[in-house]
Design a protein around this motif. Structure first.
Motif, PDB file in Angstrom:
ATOM      1  N   LEU A  64     -17.904  33.602  76.164  1.00  0.00           N
ATOM      2  CA  LEU A  64     -18.234  33.571  74.737  1.00  0.00           C
ATOM      3  C   LEU A  64     -19.276  32.483  74.452  1.00  0.00           C
ATOM      4  O   LEU A  64     -20.233  32.707  73.701  1.00  0.00           O
ATOM      5  N   ASN A  65     -19.087  31.321  75.081  1.00  0.00           N
ATOM      6  CA  ASN A  65     -20.038  30.232  74.866  1.00  0.00           C
ATOM      7  C   ASN A  65     -21.411  30.566  75.442  1.00  0.00           C
ATOM      8  O   ASN A  65     -22.438  30.218  74.857  1.00  0.00           O
ATOM      9  N   TRP A  66     -21.434  31.282  76.574  1.00  0.00           N
ATOM     10  CA  TRP A  66     -22.723  31.748  77.113  1.00  0.00           C
ATOM     11  C   TRP A  66     -23.397  32.686  76.131  1.00  0.00           C
ATOM     12  O   TRP A  66     -24.602  32.591  75.906  1.00  0.00           O
ATOM     13  N   VAL A  67     -22.622  33.567  75.537  1.00  0.00           N
ATOM     14  CA  VAL A  67     -23.192  34.496  74.553  1.00  0.00           C
ATOM     15  C   VAL A  67     -23.819  33.714  73.401  1.00  0.00           C
ATOM     16  O   VAL A  67     -24.962  33.969  72.997  1.00  0.00           O
TER      17      VAL A  67
ATOM     18  N   VAL B 352     -30.433  25.501  64.162  1.00  0.00           N
ATOM     19  CA  VAL B 352     -29.899  26.618  64.938  1.00  0.00           C
ATOM     20  C   VAL B 352     -29.069  26.092  66.115  1.00  0.00           C
ATOM     21  O   VAL B 352     -28.001  26.598  66.423  1.00  0.00           O
ATOM     22  N   PHE B 353     -29.566  25.012  66.741  1.00  0.00           N
ATOM     23  CA  PHE B 353     -28.830  24.439  67.875  1.00  0.00           C
ATOM     24  C   PHE B 353     -27.604  23.651  67.410  1.00  0.00           C
ATOM     25  O   PHE B 353     -26.536  23.739  68.010  1.00  0.00           O
ATOM     26  N   VAL B 354     -27.762  22.884  66.331  1.00  0.00           N
ATOM     27  CA  VAL B 354     -26.616  22.126  65.806  1.00  0.00           C
ATOM     28  C   VAL B 354     -25.500  23.102  65.422  1.00  0.00           C
ATOM     29  O   VAL B 354     -24.327  22.895  65.736  1.00  0.00           O
ATOM     30  N   PHE B 355     -25.878  24.178  64.781  1.00  0.00           N
ATOM     31  CA  PHE B 355     -24.933  25.228  64.379  1.00  0.00           C
ATOM     32  C   PHE B 355     -24.154  25.732  65.597  1.00  0.00           C
ATOM     33  O   PHE B 355     -22.929  25.791  65.591  1.00  0.00           O
ATOM     34  N   LEU B 360     -19.902  26.748  66.801  1.00  0.00           N
ATOM     35  CA  LEU B 360     -19.579  27.978  67.542  1.00  0.00           C
ATOM     36  C   LEU B 360     -18.930  27.702  68.885  1.00  0.00           C
ATOM     37  O   LEU B 360     -17.862  28.196  69.190  1.00  0.00           O
ATOM     38  N   VAL B 361     -19.600  26.887  69.688  1.00  0.00           N
ATOM     39  CA  VAL B 361     -19.165  26.710  71.077  1.00  0.00           C
ATOM     40  C   VAL B 361     -17.817  25.974  71.144  1.00  0.00           C
ATOM     41  O   VAL B 361     -17.630  25.016  70.439  1.00  0.00           O
TER      42      VAL B 361
END
Lengths: 132, 361
Positions: A64-67, B352-355, B360-361
């Motif tokens: 999921l993190n790769w996605v 976009v990267f901070v998001f 997300l991650v």
């Protein structure tokens, strides 16, 4: 005197020429729609978290993190290429900016993430509990 | 009055500064190289964040549990608000490109209009970020911190959500407030050169007394539940021992990837190490988990927010220059709009990267 300041013409095709636009303004809206779709996909994945992507790993990281990371890079590409019009610049300028960043950041990430994993291992398997 | 310009007769020639090596003007090229260096600064921050996160991979806070507010709604709403912020920033990026495009067509009215929309978009984003920070700083449930710097949160073992996850409990709801011996020392009340930070709202003893009076409560630690079945099946004795340890302490060993909830006896034991009640976040303590988590949140979103703020200020300056017709008179016309546009898109690019890495991650 309006058009004599010599800016280059815009390249109006994206997706390696598969999607062509009639004008620059039309291309801008097209890219906005594309970026919005990607963001919606990201948010949907973030909310539903499909079990297959959460439970399977690649190179020590959840699929999921790769996605998420790949979709982020796709977004970054279109922001830089179309909004910041790198697509219309000379390839030498493009390379000077993009390659420098890509190489340095990849190196930095490798060093720091490798080291972070090592310290995590010491913490998990060694006799030091928490506080360093 | 016109400025005096002396001609040297070399304008437009290579050694007269007329050369454009990469077919970009001096200003534009320098903006690109500034962006490059700024991108490296941001990646330094984000890589450091990744370092700390990999270091504490088995105990890092779960983003969905921290950023779950939406204006006007109660309860858990992870993702929606940041998704909205992302759309706002992308939309303001689009109005910026449209302004640049209008500049290429020497359309002053359109440039003005789109610059205006861009500024509004930036301002809304900044407001959203302020709201996000307010929630983060004020906190929600409250927690206690142990001697070793671990955060212990509280859940109700009897109440579960649709995913079988035990619901968090507000410390305010069960704490037994005791008589207070100490008040915060303020310089006006005693020694003027001595000061101390605000005291926590409750003492640890208050929290423990309240906890003991409510048998349905349990302590939730920062530890993320590994796949216990996998550990037990492992041939490594250390893994088997770990599974054994987890099963003796935690009640939710079947919930892989969730924060571990201690059984009652282990909860009471863990609370013995508690030293301070924490609510919300500052640079030293936060109720969400690892101390570094709060620090990185403040530094990275703060640094990005500062970029957005400077972007809005620069956009406002350019906006007035457009209205005054400055760029109609310039030799390179609206190139300045293009240059601030690059900076503005860069701010979007960083977001976009901070998001991704914060939410997300």
């Amino acid at each position: 005197m309006a058009h004599d300041h010599g800016h280059t013409e815009h390249k109006l095709a994206i997706f390696r020429g598969r999607l062509k636009f009639k004008s620059n303004v039309q291309k801008i809206w097209g890219v906005l729609i594309f970026l919005s779709i990607i963001t919606i996909i990201e948010v949907a994945f973030g909310i539903f978290k499909p079990a297959f992507l959460v439970d399977n790993y690649f190179l020590g990281m959840k699929l999921l993190n790769w996605v998420f990371i790949i979709l982020t890079l796709v977004k970054a590409y279109y922001i830089a290429w179309d909004f910041m019009h790198l697509r219309d610049e000379k390839s030498s300028l493009r390379r000077a900016v993009v390659w420098t960043a890509v190489f340095l950041i990849a190196y930095l990430l490798f060093i720091l993430l490798q080291e972070g994993t090592y310290i995590e291992g010491v913490k998990a398997n060694g006799f030091i509990k928490w506080d360093f | 009055m016109e400025a005096t310009v002396s001609n040297t007769g070399t304008e437009g020639k290579v050694w007269g500064g007329g050369n454009k090596p990469l077919n970009a003007s001096y200003g534009k090229m320098m903006m690109w190289f500034f962006i490059l260096s700024d991108a490296l600064t941001f990646s330094g921050f984000l890589a450091a964040y990744g370092f700390s996160r990999f270091k504490f991979i088995d105990s890092w806070p779960i983003a969905d549990e921290v950023y779950n507010h939406f204006p006007g709604l109660h309860g858990d709403h992870p993702m929606y608000f940041v998704a909205l912020m992302t759309f706002i920033l992308i939309a303001s990026s689009v109005t910026m490109v449209l302004a640049v495009d209008a500049g290429h067509h020497m359309d002053k009215k359109k440039v003005t209009f789109y610059m205006f929309l861009t500024i509004i978009g930036g301002a809304i984003f900044l407001g959203s970020q302020a709201w996000e920070w307010t929630n983060f700083i004020q906190g929600y449930y409250g927690a206690v911190e142990t001697k070793g710097g671990q955060i212990l949160q509280f859940v109700d073992a009897d109440k579960k959500d649709s995913h079988d996850k035990m619901l968090r409990v507000y410390v305010d709801d069960f704490v037994t407030a005791s008589h207070k011996e100490r008040v915060q020392h303020e310089s006006k009340k005693g020694l003027w050169f001595v000061s101390e930070p605000a005291l926590p709202e409750y003492s640890v003893q208050d929290v423990i007394t309240g906890f003991n009076a409510h048998p349905n409560l349990a302590v939730r630690t920062q530890e993320l539940m590994p796949n216990i079945a996998e550990l037990e099946a492992s041939t490594n004795p250390a893994d088997v021992a770990k599974a054994e340890r987890m099963k003796s302490m935690y009640v939710n060993t079947d919930q892989t990837g969730q924060k571990g909830v201690l059984n009652r006896a282990a909860s009471e034991k863990a609370l013995k190490d508690a030293v301070v009640y924490v609510k919300g976040a500052n640079l030293i303590h936060n109720e969400y988990g690892n101390r570094l988590f709060g620090d990185f949140f403040f530094f990275i979103t703060g640094f990005h927010g500062f970029h957005v703020f400077s972007g809005v200020v620069i956009n406002i300056i350019i906006f007035f220059n457009v209205i005054l017709g400055t760029y109609e008179r310039r030799k390179n016309n609206y190139e300045m709009v293009e240059k601030v546009g690059l900076y503005w898109h860069f701010v979007d690019l960083v977001w976009v990267f901070v998001f991704t890495f914060f939410y997300l991650v």
